[in-house]
Design an enzyme around this catalytic site. Structure first.
Site, PDB file in Angstrom:
ATOM      1  N   LYS A 145       8.865  -9.751 -10.309  1.00  0.00           N
ATOM      2  CA  LYS A 145       9.716  -9.602  -9.128  1.00  0.00           C
ATOM      3  C   LYS A 145      11.174  -9.897  -9.519  1.00  0.00           C
ATOM      4  O   LYS A 145      11.574  -9.592 -10.636  1.00  0.00           O
ATOM      5  CB  LYS A 145       9.190 -10.468  -7.982  1.00  0.00           C
ATOM      6  CG  LYS A 145       7.717 -10.156  -7.682  1.00  0.00           C
ATOM      7  CD  LYS A 145       7.245 -10.671  -6.361  1.00  0.00           C
ATOM      8  CE  LYS A 145       5.789 -10.276  -6.142  1.00  0.00           C
ATOM      9  NZ  LYS A 145       5.302 -10.658  -4.816  1.00  0.00           N
ATOM     10  N   GLU A 181       6.787  -4.741  -1.006  1.00  0.00           N
ATOM     11  CA  GLU A 181       8.144  -5.234  -0.752  1.00  0.00           C
ATOM     12  C   GLU A 181       9.141  -4.077  -0.727  1.00  0.00           C
ATOM     13  O   GLU A 181      10.117  -4.107   0.024  1.00  0.00           O
ATOM     14  CB  GLU A 181       8.526  -6.277  -1.817  1.00  0.00           C
ATOM     15  CG  GLU A 181       7.746  -7.566  -1.639  1.00  0.00           C
ATOM     16  CD  GLU A 181       7.594  -8.403  -2.902  1.00  0.00           C
ATOM     17  OE1 GLU A 181       6.884  -9.422  -2.825  1.00  0.00           O
ATOM     18  OE2 GLU A 181       8.168  -8.036  -3.950  1.00  0.00           O
ATOM     19  N   GLY A 209       1.936 -13.698  -1.923  1.00  0.00           N
ATOM     20  CA  GLY A 209       2.837 -14.829  -1.897  1.00  0.00           C
ATOM     21  C   GLY A 209       2.563 -15.802  -0.765  1.00  0.00           C
ATOM     22  O   GLY A 209       3.337 -16.713  -0.506  1.00  0.00           O
ATOM     23  N   SER A 215      -2.141 -12.427  -4.404  1.00  0.00           N
ATOM     24  CA  SER A 215      -2.250 -13.854  -4.742  1.00  0.00           C
ATOM     25  C   SER A 215      -3.411 -14.153  -5.691  1.00  0.00           C
ATOM     26  O   SER A 215      -4.114 -15.156  -5.531  1.00  0.00           O
ATOM     27  CB  SER A 215      -2.362 -14.726  -3.474  1.00  0.00           C
ATOM     28  OG  SER A 215      -1.166 -14.664  -2.731  1.00  0.00           O
ATOM     29  N   GLU A 221      -3.030  -4.206  -2.766  1.00  0.00           N
ATOM     30  CA  GLU A 221      -2.389  -5.483  -2.468  1.00  0.00           C
ATOM     31  C   GLU A 221      -2.336  -5.670  -0.960  1.00  0.00           C
ATOM     32  O   GLU A 221      -1.448  -5.133  -0.295  1.00  0.00           O
ATOM     33  CB  GLU A 221      -0.988  -5.546  -3.084  1.00  0.00           C
ATOM     34  CG  GLU A 221      -0.213  -4.228  -3.094  1.00  0.00           C
ATOM     35  CD  GLU A 221       1.286  -4.421  -3.217  1.00  0.00           C
ATOM     36  OE1 GLU A 221       1.688  -5.299  -3.984  1.00  0.00           O
ATOM     37  OE2 GLU A 221       2.033  -3.709  -2.530  1.00  0.00           O
ATOM     38  N   HIS A 267       5.431  -0.724  -4.163  1.00  0.00           N
ATOM     39  CA  HIS A 267       5.080  -2.121  -3.890  1.00  0.00           C
ATOM     40  C   HIS A 267       5.384  -2.418  -2.424  1.00  0.00           C
ATOM     41  O   HIS A 267       6.340  -1.895  -1.852  1.00  0.00           O
ATOM     42  CB  HIS A 267       5.877  -3.052  -4.809  1.00  0.00           C
ATOM     43  CG  HIS A 267       5.386  -4.471  -4.767  1.00  0.00           C
ATOM     44  ND1 HIS A 267       5.723  -5.341  -3.756  1.00  0.00           N
ATOM     45  CD2 HIS A 267       4.560  -5.165  -5.609  1.00  0.00           C
ATOM     46  CE1 HIS A 267       5.131  -6.514  -3.977  1.00  0.00           C
ATOM     47  NE2 HIS A 267       4.419  -6.432  -5.081  1.00  0.00           N
ATOM     48  N   ASN A 319       3.919  -9.072 -12.564  1.00  0.00           N
ATOM     49  CA  ASN A 319       5.088  -8.553 -11.844  1.00  0.00           C
ATOM     50  C   ASN A 319       6.039  -9.730 -11.634  1.00  0.00           C
ATOM     51  O   ASN A 319       5.786 -10.592 -10.791  1.00  0.00           O
ATOM     52  CB  ASN A 319       4.659  -7.940 -10.510  1.00  0.00           C
ATOM     53  CG  ASN A 319       5.843  -7.527  -9.652  1.00  0.00           C
ATOM     54  OD1 ASN A 319       6.965  -7.401 -10.137  1.00  0.00           O
ATOM     55  ND2 ASN A 319       5.599  -7.327  -8.364  1.00  0.00           N
TER      56      ASN A 319
END
Length: 250
Positions: A13, A98, A173, A211, A167, A96, A11
């Site tokens: 991003k 985010e 991150g 991660s 996730e 996701h 991904n």
């Protein structure tokens, strides 16, 4: 039990440029000898035409990082599943953390996006995961089951065609990773939820997406219900991504 071939998805991003993408994909494609797992990269929408050209004829699939819950119409800035299909997209990430966090996406919207992707012949990678507050309150299982239940409810018998990505939000991150045992515990919960929904639950790949990197991939991938990875930062480094593809091919 069906043996699922491992699936590793990068991904990117909101990263990349025409030059950087060409260099990264060139490095990855040059190092694919001996890689037997399935591989895909999910780029920003604007680079999907470039991926279509550079990945043509390779074993690496292209994916999008989102998809609209609408088929077409007055939805400025949105990209539909049929548009993605025009560019040979095989996967689309939906829900996701985010997107949930910064764009307020709800479980129902994520389920609708998965539905649109499936209708267009694109495999949705459905992301589920808990925040640090939720984990510390002992709510991990309830949160991920609620998120997946919405997708199961909306997609019924098609549910065996999705990919799930766990996730833990607190491990994205941040450099913090769930231990392999913690990851397996949640993956097993998701697997049993899928088994209750479909006779073909063993077809569904459940990826780990917090991660994962070159150093910890092999240990995570050794868990019985960890079927691959949804990889962020490490997917932007050719040698690291290749190292993880090799780990998934053992």
């Amino acid at each position: 039990m069906t043996m699922r071939s491992k699936l590793m998805v990068g991904n990117w991003k909101m990263n990349g440029s025409l030059a950087a993408n060409a260099s990264l994909l060139s490095d990855i494609l040059a190092g694919m000898a001996g890689v037997t797992c399935r591989a895909a990269v999910c780029s920003p929408f604007v680079y999907l035409p470039q991926l279509q050209v550079l990945l043509a004829g390779s074993s690496v699939a292209s994916g999008a990082q989102d998809v609209s819950m609408h088929e077409s119409g007055a939805f400025t800035g949105e990209v539909s599943a049929s548009m993605l299909r025009d560019f040979g997209v095989r996967f689309a990430i939906v829900g996701h953390s985010e997107r949930r966090q910064y764009h307020g996406e709800t479980d129902a919207q994520v389920a609708a996006k998965a539905q649109r992707a499936l209708a267009a012949g694109i495999t949705p990678i459905v992301c589920v995961g808990e925040s640090l507050v939720e984990r510390e309150a002992g709510q991990t299982e309830a949160v991920v089951k609620r998120q997946l239940a919405a997708v199961i409810h909306a997609n019924g018998h098609c549910i065996s065609e999705i990919v799930v990505a766990y996730e833990p939000v607190w491990a994205i991150g941040t450099g913090r990773t769930a231990t392999p045992e913690m990851a397996q515990q949640v993956h097993a919960v998701l697997r049993s939820q899928l088994q209750a929904a479909t006779a073909h639950a063993d077809r569904v790949s459940i990826l780990y997406g917090g991660s994962m990197n070159a150093a910890n991939a092999a240990e995570l991938l050794a868990q019985p219900d960890v079927d691959g990875g949804l990889i962020g930062g490490a997917a932007l480094k050719g040698p690291d991504f290749l190292c993880m593809l090799q780990a998934a091919s053992c």
